[in-house]
Scaffold this active site. Structure first.
Site, PDB file in Angstrom:
ATOM      1  N   ASP A   2       0.782  -1.026  -0.009  1.00  0.00           N
ATOM      2  CA  ASP A   2       0.193  -0.150   0.023  1.00  0.00           C
ATOM      3  C   ASP A   2       0.936   1.313   0.079  1.00  0.00           C
ATOM      4  O   ASP A   2       1.835   1.404   0.635  1.00  0.00           O
ATOM      5  CB  ASP A   2      -1.024  -0.060   1.293  1.00  0.00           C
ATOM      6  CG  ASP A   2      -1.918   1.096   1.453  1.00  0.00           C
ATOM      7  OD1 ASP A   2      -2.752   1.376   0.465  1.00  0.00           O
ATOM      8  OD2 ASP A   2      -1.345   2.003   2.303  1.00  0.00           O
TER       9      ASP A   2
ATOM     10  N   GLU B 233       1.610  -0.518  -5.132  1.00  0.00           N
ATOM     11  CA  GLU B 233       0.742   0.808  -5.345  1.00  0.00           C
ATOM     12  C   GLU B 233       1.796   1.938  -5.602  1.00  0.00           C
ATOM     13  O   GLU B 233       2.007   2.468  -4.567  1.00  0.00           O
ATOM     14  CB  GLU B 233      -0.153   0.790  -4.352  1.00  0.00           C
ATOM     15  CG  GLU B 233      -1.269   1.916  -4.632  1.00  0.00           C
ATOM     16  CD  GLU B 233      -2.054   2.209  -3.343  1.00  0.00           C
ATOM     17  OE1 GLU B 233      -3.326   2.758  -3.869  1.00  0.00           O
ATOM     18  OE2 GLU B 233      -1.878   2.453  -2.330  1.00  0.00           O
TER      19      GLU B 233
END
Length: 641
Positions: free
Chosen positions: A348, A384
């Site tokens: 993330d 990401e």
């Protein structure tokens, strides 16, 4: 703050710290707690998660790195404990030690209990003038989880080792995937045992996906604004213990059993991991773990140390420039591979841990540590590639062997099938987004292609809503992106107009076809194949209920069949799984180009004028496909009709 000491413990002696956290041996338990600026560290023992503290043991030694350590004889595997740290409380200089706050060992392999939003869990007096500069003496122990000392466990059998060329990702939430499935026993719903149930595994196998990517499963807590609103953190992007499974999802043994069942079915397990921030948030957040151990060691601070760098957008940012903080992340990653059996990770906001003294640095400590690690360099690594910090958009900038979520693919496909994009942009992402990824020397598989993900509209909502509808989040519909690149065909939400329904179905099919036909690695959002809707909510992070849970009883079986067939077609079509980008060159043996882009009349697009014509139609002829195979045809909707 008087402790209730009722248990007599064995001898306490210095220990040679190797592993950090709690190490169980035949004679007892050794503790090693990093707290470089502390003046004393105590281990507190408990007999029950909600019970009183029964012993408090000062650790007798500190090594030059600031690791406090000691071996306590007679303690057993399964012992519950927490940590208290004494030291300076000088927030203006970045020190926030407070021994009245029981801390969760960040190296704990297991935790029990949950974080409560009680004022005692804050290191300062909430509501006081200059609140975060004050000092609170209430004991937080009744309101925080307890760590469980555990021996290292043996990992499940290894996974299938599916190459990237054959990988099809399926992004899912443990609870959302299982909570409403009628075949899963009620006690297993919402837990990893439910994911291991044959009903789920059979669905994944029948669909044809090869890897299950789970939203965060690390122990996590609520953002402080949610409980007063009657809401909870559902997604899990708010961790406080990086080696521990959240107790809501089951036990570590349950998790290993799930991994074993998925591996036995030929399905890999990828974890969505959060190493950019923790649940302690900003200077007005709770003191749960790292803040009390060593605020300046574990967090990037500013303004002399009082406030936090916030590249994550969640209040704080981990300081991976520090060796102890980097070690925590590396130990966590290795733990999930070597003891829990996972096959890879999706990171993330990956630029945040990869920043080095500010800027994103592809050669910095975080990425360099993973690259040289003999365990981690061989697992699947997915970035990401954006955060909210300066120069935070880094799609295409990660080094091999990393692959990256490709927002260029998402936006080009959404725009084309909303009637606002172009054939040229669609062709670029179908060809693997070489403009973003070729320069790094990586193959097309560096691009993880997706149309939808947990964050945003579902596929059904993408064709049914022009606007986000996040009122249930109690933030005045201000949260969530307004840049959805969606189109409702004139009716907001569900419609019973046959023409609108047919148009929406065609666009869903078109986007899923593009996903399966593109070079790269496709990722499907769980529930999209079943027609799942969140009724226009594009930020359902706090919606732990039927809005987010997949309703298996209302599955769109016709679209499920479409998706299943498209996945099977991809697996049978080597041309879309090639490891080299298209060049347009002719094969001297066949006389065919590796790819030919066609206009609406089936003519090759050879010049700029050809691309300006028929911007709403794109044909694709693949040179490696059988000569009699018809070209793929993508047609955008006409919004003026």
């Amino acid at each position: 703050m008087a402790a209730r000491r009722r248990r007599t413990v064995g001898s306490v002696t210095p220990w040679r710290p190797g592993a950090l956290g709690a190490t169980v041996d035949r004679a007892g338990i050794a503790f090693a707690v990093p707290a470089p600026d502390a003046t004393a560290v105590e281990v507190c023992l408990f007999d029950a998660p909600d019970g009183a503290e029964v012993a408090r043991i000062p650790l007798p030694a500190r090594d030059p790195r600031g690791i406090w350590h000691g071996h306590v004889a007679g303690l057993k595997d399964g012992q519950l404990y927490g940590v208290r740290v004494h030291g300076p409380y000088e927030p203006a200089r970045g020190h926030r030690h407070n021994p009245h706050k029981l801390l969760v060992d960040p190296w704990a392999r297991e935790v029990v209990g949950a974080v409560a939003l009680d004022d005692a869990t804050f290191g300062f007096r909430r509501g006081a003038p200059g609140a975060d500069m004050t000092f609170d003496e209430r004991d937080s122990a009744p309101f925080v989880p307890k760590a469980v000392a555990r021996k290292p466990a043996k990992a499940p059998p290894p996974g299938p080792g599916t190459p990237w060329t054959e990988t099809i990702l399926y992004e899912a939430h443990v609870k959302g995937l299982t909570m409403l499935h009628p075949d899963i026993p009620p006690d297993d719903r919402g837990k990893v045992r439910g994911v291991a149930h044959p009903a789920i595994i059979d669905h994944l196998k029948d669909l044809g996906v090869t890897a299950l990517e789970l939203l965060p499963v690390f122990a996590f807590s609520d953002e402080r604004h949610l409980p007063p609103l009657g809401l909870t953190n559902y997604w899990g992007y708010n961790p406080y213990a990086f080696l521990a499974l959240d107790p809501r999802y089951g036990t570590p043994d349950d998790f290993r059993a799930m991994v074993a069942a998925l591996h036995d079915a030929g399905i890999e397990v990828i974890l969505d991991v959060v190493y950019n921030h923790t649940a302690e948030s900003d200077e007005e957040g709770q003191t749960l773990s790292l803040r009390g151990l060593g605020n300046r060691t574990f967090y990037r601070t500013r303004d002399g140390g009082r406030r936090y760098v916030n590249d994550s957008g969640c209040g704080n940012t981990l300081r991976l420039e520090d060796p102890l903080c980097l070690r925590l992340v590396m130990d966590s990653l290795r733990h999930w591979v070597t003891e829990m059996g996972v096959d890879g990770f999706r990171f993330d906001l990956a630029p945040t841990p990869a920043r080095h003294h500010g800027p994103f640095d592809p050669t910095g400590p975080f990425l360099a540590a993973i690259a040289q690690d003999p365990v981690l360099s061989g697992v699947k690594l997915i970035a990401e590639p954006w955060d909210i910090g300066d120069d935070g958009h880094q799609t295409g900038a990660f080094p091999a062997p990393w692959v990256e979520w490709n927002d260029h693919f998402r936006d080009a496909v959404r725009s084309f099938f909303a009637g606002t994009g172009s054939a040229g942009d669609l062709a670029g992402v179908l060809a693997g987004s070489s403009a973003a990824f070729a320069a790094s020397g990586r193959p097309p598989q560096a691009s993880v292609n997706f149309v939808t993900a947990h964050d945003g509209f579902t596929l059904r909502d993408l064709v049914s809503y022009d606007r986000k509808h996040n009122e249930a989040n109690a933030e005045g519909n201000r949260d969530g992106t307004g840049h959805n690149l969606s189109w409702n065909e004139g009716v907001e939400g569900d419609s019973d107009d046959p023409a609108i329904v047919a148009g929406r179905d065609a666009r869903r099919t078109g986007m899923m076809t593009a996903l399966m036909a593109a070079l790269g690695v496709p990722m499907i959002l769980a529930g999209d194949e079943l027609g799942h809707t969140q009724r226009g909510n594009n930020n359902a992070y706090c919606q732990d209920g039927p809005l987010s849970w997949i309703d298996w009883g209302k599955a769109d079986r016709a679209f499920l069949a479409v998706v299943r067939d498209l996945i099977a077609w991809r697996k049978a079509t080597p041309a879309v799984r090639r490891t080299a980008f298209f060049t347009g060159a002719e094969d001297p043996e066949t006389g065919r180009r590796d790819v030919t882009w066609l206009d609406g009349a089936g003519r090759p697009r050879l010049s700029g004028e050809d691309w300006d014509r028929d911007r709403d139609v794109l044909g694709v002829a693949l040179g490696e496909a059988p000569a009699d195979a018809p070209p793929l045809l993508f047609r955008a909707p006409r919004r003026d009709q």
